[in-house]
Design an enzyme around this catalytic site. Sequence first.
Site, PDB file in Angstrom:
ATOM      1  N   LYS A 158      -2.281  -1.564  -3.741  1.00  0.00           N
ATOM      2  CA  LYS A 158      -3.163  -0.395  -3.660  1.00  0.00           C
ATOM      3  C   LYS A 158      -2.344   0.877  -3.716  1.00  0.00           C
ATOM      4  O   LYS A 158      -1.338   0.949  -3.013  1.00  0.00           O
ATOM      5  CB  LYS A 158      -3.911  -0.482  -2.326  1.00  0.00           C
ATOM      6  CG  LYS A 158      -4.734   0.733  -1.977  1.00  0.00           C
ATOM      7  CD  LYS A 158      -5.345   0.572  -0.622  1.00  0.00           C
ATOM      8  CE  LYS A 158      -6.108   1.825  -0.265  1.00  0.00           C
ATOM      9  NZ  LYS A 158      -6.652   1.779   1.060  1.00  0.00           N
TER      10      LYS A 158
ATOM     11  N   LYS B   4       0.852  -1.186   0.000  1.00  0.00           N
ATOM     12  CA  LYS B   4       0.000   0.000   0.000  1.00  0.00           C
ATOM     13  C   LYS B   4       0.885   1.232   0.000  1.00  0.00           C
ATOM     14  O   LYS B   4       1.702   1.423   0.900  1.00  0.00           O
ATOM     15  CB  LYS B   4      -0.889  -0.027   1.236  1.00  0.00           C
ATOM     16  CG  LYS B   4      -1.766   1.193   1.358  1.00  0.00           C
ATOM     17  CD  LYS B   4      -2.719   1.040   2.508  1.00  0.00           C
ATOM     18  CE  LYS B   4      -3.548   2.287   2.665  1.00  0.00           C
ATOM     19  NZ  LYS B   4      -4.456   2.176   3.821  1.00  0.00           N
TER      20      LYS B   4
HETATM   21  C1  PBG Z   1      -6.349   3.544   5.526  1.00  0.00           C
HETATM   22  C2  PBG Z   1      -7.127   3.399   4.288  1.00  0.00           C
HETATM   23  C3  PBG Z   1      -6.955   4.163   3.124  1.00  0.00           C
HETATM   24  C4  PBG Z   1      -7.907   3.755   2.217  1.00  0.00           C
HETATM   25  C5  PBG Z   1      -8.601   2.703   2.792  1.00  0.00           C
HETATM   26  N1  PBG Z   1      -8.115   2.497   4.088  1.00  0.00           N
HETATM   27  C6  PBG Z   1      -5.909   5.102   2.728  1.00  0.00           C
HETATM   28  C7  PBG Z   1      -5.403   6.123   3.642  1.00  0.00           C
HETATM   29  O1  PBG Z   1      -6.167   6.953   4.181  1.00  0.00           O
HETATM   30  O2  PBG Z   1      -4.182   6.155   3.806  1.00  0.00           O
HETATM   31  C8  PBG Z   1      -8.079   4.384   0.868  1.00  0.00           C
HETATM   32  C9  PBG Z   1      -9.176   3.894   0.042  1.00  0.00           C
HETATM   33  C10 PBG Z   1      -9.541   4.782  -1.073  1.00  0.00           C
HETATM   34  O3  PBG Z   1      -8.939   5.843  -1.327  1.00  0.00           O
HETATM   35  O4  PBG Z   1     -10.479   4.399  -1.770  1.00  0.00           O
HETATM   36  N2  PBG Z   1      -6.594   2.604   6.472  1.00  0.00           N
END
Ligand code: PBG
Length: 341
Positions: free
Chosen positions: A261, A208
């Site tokens: 991601k 991620k």
């Molecule tokens: C963090 C989290 C994020 C997303 C899902 N869970 C990213 C973040 O804030 O760092 C992003 C999902 C999206 O942008 O659709 N736990």
Amino acid sequence: MALGVFGEFPWARPRRLRAGKGIRDIVAETRLHPSMLMLPIFVDERLARPEPIESLPGHSYYPPEHESLAGLVGKAMELGVRAFLLFGIPRYKDENASRAYASDGPVQRAIRYLRREYGWEPVLAADLCICGYSSHGHCGLPRECRRGTCIDNDATLEIYRRIALSQAEAGADIVAPSGMMDGQVRAIREVLEREGYSDVAIMSYSVKYASSFYGPFRSVMDSAPRFGDRSTYQMDSRNALEAVREAALDIREGADIIMVKPALPYLDVIRLVRESFPYVPLAAYSVSGEYRMLLEAVRQGFLPRSAVVEVLTSIARAGANIIITYSALEAARELAGVTGA
Ligand code: PBG
């Protein structure tokens, strides 16, 4: 046969296999199918009725036990989309993100409700993180350290264990740790085994990146970090080989599904992880910024709607076998050849 360009192979005509839709379909290398799509859903425990989400047009916040939530899941399943990723918005936020592991937390209630309505037919995955539930907006617990304030990895794992257990107790098929703490998969696997939930799968957000494409999501969840940023735990976008290491660690720790991601700006990483670990299911999360970007282009008439399925196809072609997308329902409709709303 004026086919000079083919030289000594005048019979080599790739266009033969593009002559009609049937023949194109039969030789297609990538087959996007609604069953590989996972739809994110936001449940807000403060609500009595659903409310549209401004930064994600087409999506709403749902109360955890409202018929509209069952309605959405039912409609999705009719279209062949059977997997859901649940995010919760808590009544209040605190330092330790206590609503994330409360047995009556938003996600826990929504899962129980959907199990009552649909049994084990839908695949229910629960996002496992604290950023949306904590007063500081970080995915881990901030602590004073010699550099100032740091995110305390191992103290955070204690909270993740509790969240995993509460989600398993509520009936989750899958828990999906998204906080990028080291050792999170192992910590969660241990507690699930010990407490009798060995059948709960872990889909780890293994790879991620610290990305600008999360913007709309953070306003949906009110989860932007209140100080600093996430670059001490999320990956640096300049790195691809590091993704192999992250994924390898998660697989060793017991991840059942790994994830990359965002998706579209990281297709090379999806391909690399797929080739490095051909034997592990790989999810790709096409995040909120990707959704919004395409949606605006379509709305303003710069791109036709078919761009959405083309992008999802590129993610599948890169090697993902699960795609988490806010466009799951539109894509399923388009794949079924249903036009209009
Ligand atoms: C963090 C989290 C994020 C997303 C899902 N869970 C990213 C973040 O804030 O760092 C992003 C999902 C999206 O942008 O659709 N736990």
